[in-house]
Structures are given as C-alpha cells and as structure tokens.
Scaffold this motif. Structure first.
Motif, short mmCIF file in Angstrom:
data_model
loop_
_atom_site.label_atom_id
_atom_site.label_comp_id
_atom_site.label_asym_id
_atom_site.label_seq_id
_atom_site.Cartn_x
_atom_site.Cartn_y
_atom_site.Cartn_z
N LEU A 162 0.84 -1.20 0.06
CA LEU A 162 -0.05 0.11 0.15
C LEU A 162 0.83 1.18 0.00
O LEU A 162 0.73 2.17 -0.91
CB LEU A 162 -0.83 0.00 1.22
CG LEU A 162 -2.00 1.14 1.40
CD1 LEU A 162 -2.82 1.29 0.26
CD2 LEU A 162 -2.36 1.19 2.87
N ALA A 163 1.92 1.21 0.88
CA ALA A 163 2.60 2.66 1.03
C ALA A 163 4.04 2.04 1.51
O ALA A 163 4.41 2.24 2.77
CB ALA A 163 2.15 3.64 1.94
N VAL A 166 6.38 4.05 3.71
CA VAL A 166 5.92 4.31 5.15
C VAL A 166 5.88 3.08 6.00
O VAL A 166 6.18 3.37 7.15
CB VAL A 166 4.78 5.32 5.15
CG1 VAL A 166 4.12 5.48 6.41
CG2 VAL A 166 4.95 6.70 4.48
N LEU A 220 -1.45 5.07 9.00
CA LEU A 220 -0.20 5.09 8.40
C LEU A 220 0.55 6.67 8.75
O LEU A 220 1.56 6.84 8.64
CB LEU A 220 -0.60 5.38 6.80
CG LEU A 220 -1.12 4.11 5.99
CD1 LEU A 220 -1.60 4.26 4.76
CD2 LEU A 220 0.12 3.20 6.14
N MET A 224 4.38 7.02 9.61
CA MET A 224 5.23 8.17 8.89
C MET A 224 5.97 8.88 9.92
O MET A 224 7.24 9.28 9.90
CB MET A 224 4.59 8.77 8.05
CG MET A 224 5.18 10.11 7.13
SD MET A 224 4.28 10.78 6.03
CE MET A 224 2.97 11.70 6.92
N LEU B 94 2.02 10.94 2.86
CA LEU B 94 2.09 9.42 2.92
C LEU B 94 2.49 8.91 1.57
O LEU B 94 3.32 7.91 1.28
CB LEU B 94 0.88 9.01 3.18
CG LEU B 94 0.34 9.06 4.84
CD1 LEU B 94 -0.92 8.66 4.86
CD2 LEU B 94 1.08 8.35 5.52
N PHE B 95 2.28 9.51 0.29
CA PHE B 95 2.35 8.76 -0.87
C PHE B 95 3.28 9.71 -1.89
O PHE B 95 3.72 9.22 -2.80
CB PHE B 95 1.04 8.54 -1.64
CG PHE B 95 0.22 7.60 -0.91
CD1 PHE B 95 0.36 6.48 -1.01
CD2 PHE B 95 -0.95 8.20 -0.11
CE1 PHE B 95 -0.26 5.48 -0.16
CE2 PHE B 95 -1.71 7.41 0.51
CZ PHE B 95 -1.59 6.02 0.45
N ILE B 100 8.70 15.19 6.46
CA ILE B 100 8.03 15.76 7.71
C ILE B 100 8.25 17.13 7.84
O ILE B 100 7.36 18.10 8.54
CB ILE B 100 8.35 15.00 8.93
CG1 ILE B 100 8.03 13.41 8.56
CG2 ILE B 100 7.50 15.12 9.99
CD1 ILE B 100 6.74 13.09 8.27
#
Lengths: 266, 266
Positions: A162-163, A166, A220, A224, B94-95, B100
């Motif tokens: 999915l990610a 992360v 998520l 992260m 996230l993607f 950050i």
C-alpha cells in the motif's frame, strides 16, 4: 482477551458517564500524547513547545465542552482557543529563542493531537447528551473493525504493497479488507441500536468507507511520523502494546471526520 | 504621499463594495503571500506544500464567506476546511515523499497566512454587511496609527531595545508610542463615526491597547521569520516597499483579534 474485555468495559463506562470521565481521560491523553510526541521528535533533535501544546490543548478542550458551545453559539470558541494559543506560541519564540523549527513542529503537533482530541468531546454531545453516546461509538466500532479486518485479510490475501516507504507491511488487500469489515460491523451495530444512526443503508456504506479510510490513513500517518523519528512505538503506555498514540492514531482522524459528517448531513 | 492616498482610496473602495472585491483581493493575497513564504523558506532549504496552502486557503476563504456562514450556522465550516486540508496534506506526504519538515513548515505557514486571511472576510460581514465596513476598518486604523506612532516616538525617544535578537531597531518607547497613537486614532475615528463602535471609552482603551499590541507582535513575528530565512523583505510586491507580507504582517494578527473581541463581547 481479558485485557481487551477490561478495556471495552472502561471505554463503555467513560462513554456513558460523559464529561466527568471523558474530560479527565482526554486531559490524560493530552498530557501523555504530547509527551510522546516531544520524546519522538527529540530523537531528531527537534524540540517541541510543550507548554503551548498542553496549555493550548487545555483551552481547546475547554472550548469543546458542551457548556461553552451552548453558552454563546455565535462564538467559534475552538478557533478562539487556537488563535490565543498561536499568539502565545509566537510571543514565546519572539522573546525566548526564535526557534522556527520548534515553532513549525509544534504547530504540526498541535493540529495533530490537541486540536483533534477536542472532537472526542464535541462528538459525545452531538446531536445531544443522550444520542452522543451512540455517535461517538460509531468511529470506535468502525476503527476497531477496520483494524481487525485489515489485519486478517492482509495476512491471508496481502500481495500488493500500500505505502511501502511508510509502512512496508500494509497491503492494498488489507486496506480493502478494512473497508469491508468496517461496513459489516457498522451494518450490524446500527441494526442492533436501531434508530440511533440517522442515515439509510446507502449512506451507511459511504459513511463506513470514509471512516475506515480515515482510520487507516491515521494509522499510516503515525507510522510516517514514527519512521521519521526512528522509533517503533510512540512510547510505553501499556507494556507490550506500545504508546498511547499507537492506540489513538486511527481515532485521531476518524473521530473528527464523524463529527464533520454528522453536523453537515443531519 | 500620492501612492499613500491612492492606496487609501483603493482600500476604501474594496471595503465598501465587500465580497465582489474583497474576495479577489484575498485570493490574490493568498496566492502572492504563500509564494513569498515558499521563496523565503526555500532559502533555508525548507520546501513548502504550495498546493496545500493555496487550495486549502481557498477552502478556508470559501468557508469564511457570509453565504456559507449563514447557510448552516451549526457547522464549523472553517474547521471543516482546515480538517479537509490537513487530511490532504497528510495523504500527500504518505504517498509523495514523507517529508516531515515540509509538512511541519507548511502547517506553520497555513496557520500564519491562509487561516488568518479568512478573518478579513468574516470581519467585513460581522455583525452585518453594513456595519462590517466599520468593524473591518477598526484594525486598519489601529494598525496604521500604531505604525506611525511607533516609528516617530521610537525615533525620537527610543532608548531601550524591545526584542534585540529579532528586530534590533524596535524600542520599548516606540512600542508604547504605538499603543498611545492607536488609542488616540481610534478615539478620534469612533467619535467621527459615532454609534458604529459598540463599546464605551474604557472599553475603547482596552480594545486599542490589544489591537496595537497584536499589530506590533505581528510585525515582530514577520521580522523573526524573515531573519530565520535571511531576507530583508518578504518579496518585491511594490518596488521600494518590500513584499506583500511586509504590508500585511500587522493585520494578520490584529484582524483575527478584532473578530474574536467583536463576537465574544457584543
């Protein structure tokens, strides 16, 4: 099993009693959660303004009480609490260090936790003190079902990441499993408590999908932040269960969303 | 002198006409101001999420229109706009990069400009479309008087530094001069437009002091951000007059404060 059952009873009692228990619980979550954030970011040498997060968070919680919301509905109390807190944070930097990264990461942390915690209180009293028990339980049920569904479907059928940057263990199959599980759980739950959910079946489908989506994004997002700080758990709130933020991460996103959907569409 | 008079006429027309002119003016300020912030922070190698700032800022402005505020007063539209924007910013990271610091500095920038710009619109229509012309003009008058008073008193009597690490030319004497000047200007102004200011003389003194205080803090805060980024002006909006943020810095703090005071105390 036993600790899970105990947690469920505690959550139910807190929900039922309302402000006299939810207030202290949110204050404790504010105190512990901001402490976890400060220790996490400290590992990247980023200090946080804890006084801003905690006193400002207290103001946000006070602004979110049903008493203040009802006292003068024309005043956006939560915005006032945010504005006063921001002003104080700017003043602090003007006269004590001018540390702009501290300011920026404190703003991120403020919007991430203190600001969102207030919605738990708002939702408990929306649309009223009685039905609020049900409305606040909706994201709890959806989030719990999402976690369980995503875990088992992901473990059994998971193929596509999915990610990956992360959270490498999350899969698209698990994500979909979470959505389906949330819908089934909310379908069953709202059938059990008939009349309390103000929407029909079609709306329930959209509602469950949005809540499950938000819950998984919350999970998520915390991954992260933890990855950035180089930690596996946000803290040691429950031995063996990670930190408090690890427990709250999904709700931080799904509770505000439930509140928005409720006030806009009912 | 001439450019000042032209600016005054333009501001008056924008104020008078309301949304059809203030809306585009705020959109332009959002676009130019966020661009200035992005170029400033780029000098410290901190990227900003400009799409989040601009699209999110547009949502905040829409949420601040009198139409939406009146459509369903039970919905905290500005909070919804903030929440949706935050969610989008988290999803983006996230993607696409999990950056950050970009997230944190974008949150700071969002609360600093797009979030505060919406209050210009709210104040123009508080308490209503007619009196809003006056209420929005109050922080403009107070801020202008503060700037003039602080400059002349500071230049003549300035001895004690106010915030030497942030803005070495500012003095405590100038700060007090700004407060006194704002009070005198508001006293004269509210006497000229009798009946429009909803408070008495004692309240006017407190009101003027708070507004002048906020205006000078806004000025200092922008100086602090510019100093961090190593720039003297925020941009080149008006040749010889610095950037747009250099013009707006005081209002960014005094306009929201006026709105809070107005909705809480009337």
């Amino acid at each position: 099993m036993i600790s899970g059952a105990v947690a469920l009873v505690i959550i139910f009692v807190i929900l039922w009693v309302g402000l006299p228990l939810i207030g202290p619980a949110l204050l404790a979550a504010l105190w512990i959660g901001t402490g976890e954030l400060a220790r996490m970011f400290a590992r990247r040498d980023v200090p946080l303004n804890l006084a801003f997060l905690r006193v400002g968070g207290l103001l946000v919680l006070i602004a979110s009480t049903p008493q203040l919301q009802a006292y003068n509905p024309g005043v956006p109390w939560r915005e006032v609490a945010l504005g006063v807190s921001l002003l104080a944070a700017f003043i602090y930097e003007l006269f004590a260090g001018a540390n702009i990264p501290r300011l920026a990461f404190s703003m991120l942390s403020f919007l991430y936790l203190p600001w969102t915690l207030g919605y738990f209180l708002l939702l408990r009293y929306a649309p009223d003190a009685h039905l609020g028990i049900v409305t606040l339980s909706l994201p709890l049920v959806a989030t719990f079902a999402t976690d369980v569904g995503a875990y088992f479907v992901g473990r059994t059928f998971g193929r596509h990441k999915l990610a990956p940057t992360v959270s490498p263990n999350k899969t698209i199959e698990g994500f979909i499993g979470g959505l389906v599980s949330a819908f089934l759980a909310l379908f069953l739950y709202t059938w059990l408590i008939q009349g309390a959910f103000p929407f029909g079946h079609g709306e329930l489908l959209v509602f469950a999908a949005l809540l499950s989506f938000a819950a998984q994004l919350g999970d998520l997002t915390e991954s992260m932040l933890k990855r950035y700080c180089g930690v596996k758990d946000s803290g040691q709130f429950l031995p063996g269960h990670g930190g408090l933020l690890d427990r709250l991460d999904s709700l931080i996103f799904s509770v505000p969303l439930t509140y928005y959907l409720l006030v806009i569409f009912t």
